[in-house]
Design an enzyme around this catalytic site. Structure first.
Site, PDB file in Angstrom:
ATOM      1  N   ARG A 197      34.032   8.521 -10.789  1.00  0.00           N
ATOM      2  CA  ARG A 197      35.109   9.521 -10.819  1.00  0.00           C
ATOM      3  C   ARG A 197      36.207   9.234  -9.790  1.00  0.00           C
ATOM      4  O   ARG A 197      37.404   9.288 -10.096  1.00  0.00           O
ATOM      5  CB  ARG A 197      34.518  10.914 -10.578  1.00  0.00           C
ATOM      6  N   ILE A 198      35.807   8.978  -8.544  1.00  0.00           N
ATOM      7  CA  ILE A 198      36.804   8.778  -7.489  1.00  0.00           C
ATOM      8  C   ILE A 198      37.623   7.526  -7.764  1.00  0.00           C
ATOM      9  O   ILE A 198      38.858   7.533  -7.664  1.00  0.00           O
ATOM     10  CB  ILE A 198      36.117   8.709  -6.119  1.00  0.00           C
ATOM     11  N   ASP A 235      32.017  -2.592 -12.245  1.00  0.00           N
ATOM     12  CA  ASP A 235      30.959  -1.582 -12.265  1.00  0.00           C
ATOM     13  C   ASP A 235      30.037  -1.901 -13.428  1.00  0.00           C
ATOM     14  O   ASP A 235      30.381  -1.670 -14.586  1.00  0.00           O
ATOM     15  CB  ASP A 235      31.537  -0.177 -12.418  1.00  0.00           C
ATOM     16  N   ALA A 253      33.225   5.227   1.128  1.00  0.00           N
ATOM     17  CA  ALA A 253      32.001   5.536   0.385  1.00  0.00           C
ATOM     18  C   ALA A 253      30.844   5.852   1.333  1.00  0.00           C
ATOM     19  O   ALA A 253      30.574   7.011   1.650  1.00  0.00           O
ATOM     20  CB  ALA A 253      31.659   4.383  -0.543  1.00  0.00           C
ATOM     21  N   ARG A 254      30.152   4.827   1.812  1.00  0.00           N
ATOM     22  CA  ARG A 254      29.052   4.975   2.759  1.00  0.00           C
ATOM     23  C   ARG A 254      29.135   3.855   3.778  1.00  0.00           C
ATOM     24  O   ARG A 254      29.341   2.682   3.422  1.00  0.00           O
ATOM     25  CB  ARG A 254      27.690   4.935   2.046  1.00  0.00           C
ATOM     26  N   ASP A 292      36.397   4.973   6.876  1.00  0.00           N
ATOM     27  CA  ASP A 292      36.236   6.418   7.025  1.00  0.00           C
ATOM     28  C   ASP A 292      34.775   6.781   7.238  1.00  0.00           C
ATOM     29  O   ASP A 292      34.475   7.919   7.591  1.00  0.00           O
ATOM     30  CB  ASP A 292      36.771   7.136   5.780  1.00  0.00           C
ATOM     31  N   GLU A 349      27.039   8.129  12.552  1.00  0.00           N
ATOM     32  CA  GLU A 349      28.196   9.025  12.633  1.00  0.00           C
ATOM     33  C   GLU A 349      27.917  10.194  13.576  1.00  0.00           C
ATOM     34  O   GLU A 349      26.900  10.874  13.428  1.00  0.00           O
ATOM     35  CB  GLU A 349      28.552   9.547  11.243  1.00  0.00           C
ATOM     36  N   HIS A 359      35.276  10.232   8.980  1.00  0.00           N
ATOM     37  CA  HIS A 359      34.601  10.719   7.774  1.00  0.00           C
ATOM     38  C   HIS A 359      35.312  11.976   7.266  1.00  0.00           C
ATOM     39  O   HIS A 359      34.698  13.030   7.058  1.00  0.00           O
ATOM     40  CB  HIS A 359      33.116  11.001   8.023  1.00  0.00           C
ATOM     41  N   ALA A 378      37.742  11.756   4.601  1.00  0.00           N
ATOM     42  CA  ALA A 378      38.388  11.544   3.302  1.00  0.00           C
ATOM     43  C   ALA A 378      38.183  12.727   2.368  1.00  0.00           C
ATOM     44  O   ALA A 378      39.049  13.042   1.550  1.00  0.00           O
ATOM     45  CB  ALA A 378      37.850  10.267   2.654  1.00  0.00           C
TER      46      ALA A 378
END
Length: 326
Positions: free
Chosen positions: A155-156, A175, A234-235, A259, A264, A283, A285
């Site tokens: 989606r993003i 993907d 993302a991660r 981000d 964290e 973090h 976004a």
């Protein structure tokens, strides 16, 4: 008659008030732990019917201590903090938030990419240091001559592709799980090696799994175009940070915008914090005034729907189905 209890584990900076009001009006009691510590969560949620989870790990050991819980609702699109296999074995529902901050994260990724392309961190530092544009170490790039590559096309990434298309000369994506029938016009579908080698900006949009952990490593960075840019919203664990720093120091990678981080917030002495060619955001976004509300209200709505109908609105683990995600 006692009201069913719903526990927020670790909402961190989010104001849970709107979600609490929804749950209270629907007949629930609520409790906020404010911690990822499993002992604190187990003590607070021993009588709970549902958990609303931030980043707190929810594993088999914790679930063993919460026999009354039937529903786990995440406050994010990601749900890697939950052991979904153990949840399914116990007959628990798991829900996520697939749409809460899609636009926010996509716009943040685009802003990060364009900031690197136009050398905005370099420009800012130059002016603050008393210099001017004749002192640029390298000239900014023209986005219309560059390829934006998207690793992952959920989606993003699809929103990012749509809003980036008028700016970048080419948008491509990889993907292996995306349906070819729904692939949009104007986005080239490439293999992974083609995407990595052909992107001027590589933006990460893939979930964190055992297979993707540390996927941006020395070998992959060596296959990227010299001077290319990396964006990660993302991660943090998708990137081998030692390999990233080495690629930046060698000049192989032009710059990176991060981000998310493996830890964290990152420690104060983490070299990611001080590297001159890394643009950082905390973090954030996903953060906006609209997403703040969605991140607490949508999980509450999932819990309410599950309690009333037996099914949450946006499940990712359906224990009634054989082969639910794990």
């Amino acid at each position: 008659m006692s009201r069913p209890l719903v526990v927020f584990t670790d909402p961190e900076e989010l104001d849970v008030g709107p979600g609490v009001r929804l749950l209270t009006d629907a007949g629930f009691d609520t409790r906020v732990v404010g911690s990822r510590d499993p002992d604190a969560i187990a003590a607070a949620a021993r009588d709970a019917v549902a958990l609303i989870v931030g980043y707190a790990p929810v594993d088999a050991a914790l679930l063993d201590r919460l026999p009354g819980v039937g529903m786990l609702a995440t406050m994010s699109a990601g749900y890697d903090m939950i052991d979904t296999a153990q949840a399914r074995r116990r007959g628990l529902w798991v829900s996520n938030l697939p749409h809460a901050a899609t636009e926010d994260v996509a716009v943040h990724a685009l802003a990060s990419a364009l900031s690197l392309v136009r050398a905005l961190p370099q420009a800012d530092a130059t002016v603050r240091g008393g210099g001017w544009n004749t002192e640029f170490a390298a000239l900014p790039c023209r986005a219309g001559e560059l390829t934006l590559g998207l690793w992952g096309f959920g989606r993003i990434a699809r929103v990012l592709a749509r809003i980036a298309a008028p700016v970048f000369g080419r948008v491509a994506a990889y993907d292996p799980h995306a349906d070819a029938a729904g692939w949009p016009d104007g986005v080239e579908r490439l293999g992974l090696d083609e995407l990595v080698a052909g992107s001027d900006v590589l933006s990460l949009h893939t979930p964190l799994t055992p297979q993707t952990r540390g996927m941006v490593d020395t070998a992959l960075l060596a296959r990227m175009r010299p001077g290319a840019f990396l964006v990660n919203v993302a991660r943090g664990e998708l990137v081998d940070t030692a390999a990233l720093l080495a690629a930046l120091d060698s000049g192989r990678l032009g710059a990176a915008a991060l981000d998310v981080f493996p830890v964290e917030p990152p420690p104060l002495d983490d070299p990611l914090r001080s590297h001159p060619r890394i643009q950082l955001s905390p973090h954030s976004a996903y953060l906006s005034d609209a997403s703040q509300r969605a991140y607490v209200c949508a999980p509450a709505e999932n819990v309410i729907a599950w309690h009333r109908t037996g099914r949450p609105l946006t499940p990712v683990v359906d224990p009634t189905l054989e082969g639910a995600p794990s």
